[in-house]
Scaffold this active site. Structure first.
Site, PDB file in Angstrom:
ATOM      1  N   LYS A   1      34.537  20.164  50.817  1.00 34.92           N
ATOM      2  CA  LYS A   1      33.809  19.331  51.787  1.00 34.92           C
ATOM      3  C   LYS A   1      32.425  19.911  52.063  1.00 34.92           C
ATOM      4  O   LYS A   1      32.183  21.104  51.789  1.00 34.92           O
ATOM      5  CB  LYS A   1      34.614  19.246  53.086  1.00 34.92           C
ATOM      6  CG  LYS A   1      34.829  20.587  53.775  1.00 34.92           C
ATOM      7  CD  LYS A   1      35.811  20.462  54.939  1.00 34.92           C
ATOM      8  CE  LYS A   1      35.998  21.795  55.645  1.00 34.92           C
ATOM      9  NZ  LYS A   1      37.041  21.713  56.691  1.00 34.92           N
TER      10      LYS A   1
ATOM     11  N   TYR B   1       5.392  33.324  66.969  1.00 32.05           N
ATOM     12  CA  TYR B   1       5.388  32.442  68.134  1.00 32.05           C
ATOM     13  C   TYR B   1       5.864  33.172  69.379  1.00 32.05           C
ATOM     14  O   TYR B   1       6.837  33.928  69.338  1.00 32.05           O
ATOM     15  CB  TYR B   1       6.315  31.251  67.900  1.00 32.05           C
ATOM     16  CG  TYR B   1       5.757  30.179  67.004  1.00 32.05           C
ATOM     17  CD1 TYR B   1       4.614  29.469  67.367  1.00 32.05           C
ATOM     18  CD2 TYR B   1       6.392  29.860  65.809  1.00 32.05           C
ATOM     19  CE1 TYR B   1       4.109  28.469  66.548  1.00 32.05           C
ATOM     20  CE2 TYR B   1       5.902  28.856  64.985  1.00 32.05           C
ATOM     21  CZ  TYR B   1       4.750  28.160  65.364  1.00 32.05           C
ATOM     22  OH  TYR B   1       4.261  27.176  64.558  1.00 32.05           O
TER      23      TYR B   1
HETATM   24  C1  LIG Z   1      37.971  22.698  56.338  1.00 30.38           C
HETATM   25  C2  LIG Z   1      39.441  22.501  56.205  1.00 30.38           C
HETATM   26  C3  LIG Z   1      40.193  23.345  55.371  1.00 30.38           C
HETATM   27  C4  LIG Z   1      39.616  24.592  54.736  1.00 30.38           C
HETATM   28  O1  LIG Z   1      39.481  25.581  55.728  1.00 30.38           O
HETATM   29  P1  LIG Z   1      38.960  27.056  55.390  1.00 30.38           P
HETATM   30  O2  LIG Z   1      39.146  27.797  56.671  1.00 30.38           O
HETATM   31  O3  LIG Z   1      37.530  26.922  55.027  1.00 30.38           O
HETATM   32  O4  LIG Z   1      39.775  27.578  54.283  1.00 30.38           O
HETATM   33  C5  LIG Z   1      41.529  23.046  55.169  1.00 30.38           C
HETATM   34  N1  LIG Z   1      42.094  21.982  55.784  1.00 30.38           N
HETATM   35  C6  LIG Z   1      41.412  21.176  56.608  1.00 30.38           C
HETATM   36  C7  LIG Z   1      42.110  20.043  57.256  1.00 30.38           C
HETATM   37  C8  LIG Z   1      40.066  21.406  56.856  1.00 30.38           C
HETATM   38  O5  LIG Z   1      39.391  20.613  57.690  1.00 30.38           O
END
Ligand SMILES: *Cc1c(COP(=O)(O)O)cnc(C)c1O
Length: 367
Positions: free
Chosen positions: A45, A261
């Site tokens: 993702k 800044y």
């Molecule tokens: C993002 C996510 C994962 C992966 O999580 P990590 O901590 O990055 O391994 C797995 N399952 C769901 C439902 C997620 O939203």
């Protein structure tokens, strides 16, 4: 990314972001070996946590991964042509209204409520597969206990969802001393008893390190594929990201001169500075101002001075012999001396946030 004719994008970019494809694959294999015979998915993702999903999914597939998780349908549609037909892509955010027709072709919705189960059942009548997510304590996504029971009490509806997996997500797996994970594990087992016969998936990266009880049939690591240490129990996670940025300018300032800044830094001695070609627009946060972040030249730490700007920030290079650095030279921002997790700690956040912030202006190299 094309620069002007005759000038390479590496020459034109303010920094070089190198992503170790082999390291991602090695991390996946090490997790897959740890949880076998359970299967291991890859959570890709948010463009593989900012590292770029497109160059990674095929090498992961070639290593044996067949299950890929994204959040929204557009991510799934972008990855589908890059993967052979026996790879499955799961859309975690659920069946949003008006999207049922887009699923199929190995893209599965995760059904997060009884209403989504009904809408999907109506649209596909058991002909298309799906995943049922149950909430086991996080109160984020998934069927609550009452909804699980409604589904269990309606075998026709359950069959029409085409469910082929039941999943849930742990809220506190990165804090093994808390009792929450054990409670969620029990709630997940109870959900599986209510909806029997479906393979299960509970653990993301940190859940994997809680042990075999948490592995069920499919694990879903994301961050640990990308080199983040998600839990005090994590082991065998190889670094993946290397970020080097260019020196845009070198200058020497006199005692009493201010930097950046807000003039938040004032030199208390003659100071040599390098202005580096990255800033908060590139994901190099303003929180890394005034020593919270640093660059490295070899083993030498070069602390930031003054505020990080949108497109640049300054480091004190007085520790290096004069003439060591020239404009265009590269300094390490993420690498062997400073991990994304180290930066996160210094800024009060988590490595996930550092990675997903990495900007689009870097020249990217996949190795
Ligand atoms: C993002 C996510 C994962 C992966 O999580 P990590 O901590 O990055 O391994 C797995 N399952 C769901 C439902 C997620 O939203």
């Amino acid at each position: 990314m094309s620069a002007s004719e005759g000038v390479s994008s590496a020459a034109a970019a303010g920094g070089i972001l190198t992503i170790g494809v082999d390291a991602v694959v090695a991390n996946w294999k090490s997790l897959a070996a740890r949880v076998a015979p359970a299967r291991t998915a890859a959570v890709v993702k948010a463009d593989a946590y900012g590292l770029g999903a497109a160059p990674l999914v095929r090498p992961l597939y070639d290593a044996g991964c067949r299950d890929f998780f994204v959040i929204v349908l557009s991510e799934a549609e972008a990855l589908r042509p890059l993967l052979p037909p026996d790879a499955t892509i799961y859309v975690l955010n659920g069946l949003l209204p008006g999207t049922a027709a887009a699923y199929g072709n190995g893209i599965l919705p995760v059904l997060n409520s009884i209403a989504q189960c009904r809408a999907w059942a109506e649209a596909s009548r058991g002909d298309r597969p799906s995943v049922i997510q149950v909430d086991t304590g996080m109160s984020r996504l998934g069927l609550d206990t009452a909804e699980q029971q409604m589904l269990a009490d309606d075998p026709g509806l359950l069959a029409a969802t085409g469910a082929r997996l039941i999943m849930s997500h742990l809220a506190c797996a990165d804090e093994p001393s808390k009792s929450a994970s054990g409670e969620q594990l029990a709630a997940f087992r109870a959900a599986r008893e209510r909806l029997p016969g479906l393979p299960g998936s509970l653990a993301a990266s940190s859940g994997i390190f809680l042990g075999a009880d948490y592995h069920f049939d499919l694990t879903r690591p994301g961050a640990s594929l990308y080199g983040i240490e998600t839990s005090p129990l994590a082991e065998g996670v190889k670094p993946v990201v290397d970020l080097r940025v260019k020196v845009a300018q070198i200058r020497e300032i006199e005692t009493g001169t201010s930097v950046g800044y807000g003039y938040t830094f004032r030199a208390s001695r003659t100071t040599r500075l390098a202005t580096l070609a990255t800033g908060y627009a590139d994901g190099w946060w303003r929180r890394f101002s005034n020593g919270a972040g640093a660059a490295y030249h070899g083993d030498t730490r070069l602390p930031s001075v003054g505020r990080v700007s949108m497109d640049s920030f300054s480091v004190d290079i007085s520790a290096l012999p004069a003439g060591t650095l020239a404009e265009g030279d590269l300094l390490e921002l993420i690498g062997p001396h400073q991990s994304a997790d180290d930066l996160a700690r210094s800024a009060g956040t988590i490595g996930y946030e550092v990675l997903t912030s990495l900007g689009r202006r870097y020249h990217r190299v996949y190795r």
